[in-house]
Write an enzyme that holds these catalytic residues in place. Structure first.
Site, PDB file in Angstrom:
ATOM      1  N   ASN A  44       4.449   0.270   1.191  1.00 23.93           N
ATOM      2  CA  ASN A  44       3.305  -0.192   0.411  1.00 23.93           C
ATOM      3  C   ASN A  44       2.117   0.691   0.798  1.00 23.93           C
ATOM      4  O   ASN A  44       1.523   0.506   1.851  1.00 23.93           O
ATOM      5  CB  ASN A  44       3.034  -1.665   0.759  1.00 23.93           C
ATOM      6  N   TRP A  45       1.829   1.635  -0.073  1.00 25.14           N
ATOM      7  CA  TRP A  45       0.775   2.612   0.255  1.00 25.14           C
ATOM      8  C   TRP A  45      -0.614   2.012   0.109  1.00 25.14           C
ATOM      9  O   TRP A  45      -1.607   2.628   0.497  1.00 25.14           O
ATOM     10  CB  TRP A  45       0.899   3.853  -0.638  1.00 25.14           C
ATOM     11  N   LYS A  46      -0.712   0.848  -0.508  1.00 25.30           N
ATOM     12  CA  LYS A  46      -2.010   0.180  -0.746  1.00 25.30           C
ATOM     13  C   LYS A  46      -2.961   1.150  -1.453  1.00 25.30           C
ATOM     14  O   LYS A  46      -2.514   1.964  -2.252  1.00 25.30           O
ATOM     15  CB  LYS A  46      -2.570  -0.368   0.572  1.00 25.30           C
ATOM     16  N   HIS A  52       1.099 -10.252  -2.630  1.00 22.49           N
ATOM     17  CA  HIS A  52       0.706  -9.723  -1.321  1.00 22.49           C
ATOM     18  C   HIS A  52      -0.515 -10.494  -0.818  1.00 22.49           C
ATOM     19  O   HIS A  52      -1.390 -10.863  -1.608  1.00 22.49           O
ATOM     20  CB  HIS A  52       0.388  -8.224  -1.429  1.00 22.49           C
ATOM     21  N   GLU A  68      -3.142  -9.620   0.565  1.00 22.70           N
ATOM     22  CA  GLU A  68      -4.441  -9.033   0.205  1.00 22.70           C
ATOM     23  C   GLU A  68      -4.832  -9.422  -1.216  1.00 22.70           C
ATOM     24  O   GLU A  68      -6.008  -9.615  -1.510  1.00 22.70           O
ATOM     25  CB  GLU A  68      -4.397  -7.502   0.394  1.00 22.70           C
ATOM     26  N   GLU A  72       5.490 -11.799   5.435  1.00 18.89           N
ATOM     27  CA  GLU A  72       4.449 -10.999   6.076  1.00 18.89           C
ATOM     28  C   GLU A  72       3.398 -11.927   6.674  1.00 18.89           C
ATOM     29  O   GLU A  72       2.487 -12.376   5.955  1.00 18.89           O
ATOM     30  CB  GLU A  72       3.775 -10.089   5.044  1.00 18.89           C
ATOM     31  N   GLY A  78      -1.586  -4.913   9.407  1.00 19.07           N
ATOM     32  CA  GLY A  78      -2.597  -3.907   9.734  1.00 19.07           C
ATOM     33  C   GLY A  78      -3.336  -4.164  11.033  1.00 19.07           C
ATOM     34  O   GLY A  78      -4.343  -3.528  11.320  1.00 19.07           O
ATOM     35  N   SER A  80       2.692  -4.692  10.562  1.00 20.33           N
ATOM     36  CA  SER A  80       2.718  -3.758  11.688  1.00 20.33           C
ATOM     37  C   SER A  80       4.142  -3.377  12.107  1.00 20.33           C
ATOM     38  O   SER A  80       4.423  -3.200  13.295  1.00 20.33           O
ATOM     39  CB  SER A  80       1.926  -4.320  12.873  1.00 20.33           C
ATOM     40  N   GLY A 110       3.344  -1.002   5.587  1.00 21.03           N
ATOM     41  CA  GLY A 110       2.041  -0.532   5.130  1.00 21.03           C
ATOM     42  C   GLY A 110       1.689   0.775   5.818  1.00 21.03           C
ATOM     43  O   GLY A 110       2.172   1.851   5.466  1.00 21.03           O
ATOM     44  N   GLY A 111       0.865   0.678   6.857  1.00 30.86           N
ATOM     45  CA  GLY A 111       0.347   1.862   7.558  1.00 30.86           C
ATOM     46  C   GLY A 111       1.398   2.909   7.884  1.00 30.86           C
ATOM     47  O   GLY A 111       1.195   4.112   7.629  1.00 30.86           O
TER      48      GLY A 111
END
Ligand code: PGA
Length: 273
Positions: free
Chosen positions: A9-11, A96, A98, A168, A174, A214, A235-236
């Site tokens: 997930n590159w966001k 998600h 977010e 999640e 993150g 994470s 993600g990251g």
């Protein structure tokens, strides 16, 4: 059949040029990924066509990060599920945290998005997970149960067969905090049981349930070794090709290869501020 999936997930990260370069790096490294592991990338909307071109012919699948809750029309700034399917998306991330937190997505919105995604042949990656205070108040099972019931229980068994679930915990996204493999497995097994009770044992057995929050090369192996954890929503660490590939190798990588790498999975609980 239950699948091994590692989804990135590159966001809201990378320019189109950077995204295409990252996708090309992944394609070049695919020979290092075990053949039974399915890689998925979810770049921002504006990258989808170019990244789709870059991964064409590879085993990497394309996902969007969201879709509209309406099929078409006067909804400025929105992107419909059929538009995503039309440019080669196979998956769409829905719910998600977010989106729930910053854009007010509710279960009602997500029911509509889910229906449109499925109607258009997209496989939803449906995210659930508790906030930090909910975990500390021991409400995580209730929260996840409600998120699953409210959005998935209206589906037919056939539709449910196309849904991937991602657990999640919001406090782990993150933050560098990772659920321990025990904490994650406990919820994953709980989710699978909810699906079994509603849709039957076979659909639950076949359901792919990912962990996110994470997840990185140093903790993926321990997480993916759990019986109910089928992969990760990353993600990251998905923004660096080497890390993403290392995570995709975590199903089979030997202990020796991980020697000297310290894991994030030792962190047990978030603390109250
Ligand atoms: P993270 O994000 O890996 O950066 O914690 C995961 C996600 O939000 O899907």
């Amino acid at each position: 059949m239950r699948r091994k999936i590692v989804a990135g997930n590159w966001k809201m990260n990378t320019t189109v040029a950077e995204g295409v370069a990252l996708a090309k790096e992944l394609v070049a490294a695919m020979s290092q990924v075990p053949s039974d592991v399915n890689l998925v990338v979810a770049p921002p909307f504006v990258h989808l066509t170019s990244v789709g071109e870059a991964i064409k012919g590879s085993k990497i699948a394309l996902s969007a990060q969201n879709c509209a809750d309406q099929p078409k029309g006067a909804f400025t700034g929105e992107v419909a599920a059929n538009m995503l399917a039309g440019i080669g998306c196979q998956y769409v991330i829905l719910g998600h945290s977010e989106r729930r937190q910053y854009y007010g997505e509710t279960s009602a919105t997500l029911v509509a998005k889910m229906a449109l995604a499925l109607e258009n042949g997209l496989q939803p990656i449906y995210c659930v997970g508790e906030m930090k205070d909910e975990r500390l108040d021991n409400k995580h099972f209730d929260v996840v149960k409600a998120q699953i019931e409210e959005v998935l229980f209206g589906l037919t068994p056939e539709q449910m067969g196309h849904v991937v679930i991602a657990y999640e915990p919001v406090w782990a996204i993150g933050t560098g905090l990772t659920a321990t493999s025990e904490q994650a497995e406990e919820i994953h097994a709980f989710i699978r049981k909810l699906i079994a009770d509603k849709f039957g044992k076979q659909i639950a057995e076949d359901c792919t349930i990912l962990y996110g929050g994470s997840c990185k090369p140093s903790n993926a192996k321990e997480l993916f070794a759990c019986p109910d954890i089928d992969g990760g929503l990353i993600g990251g660490a998905s923004l660096k090709a080497a890390d993403f590939i290392a995570i995709a190798q975590s199903y089979t990588i030997s202990d020796d290869a991980l020697d000297g790498v310290s894991g994030g999975s030792k962190i047990i609980m978030p603390a109250r501020d």
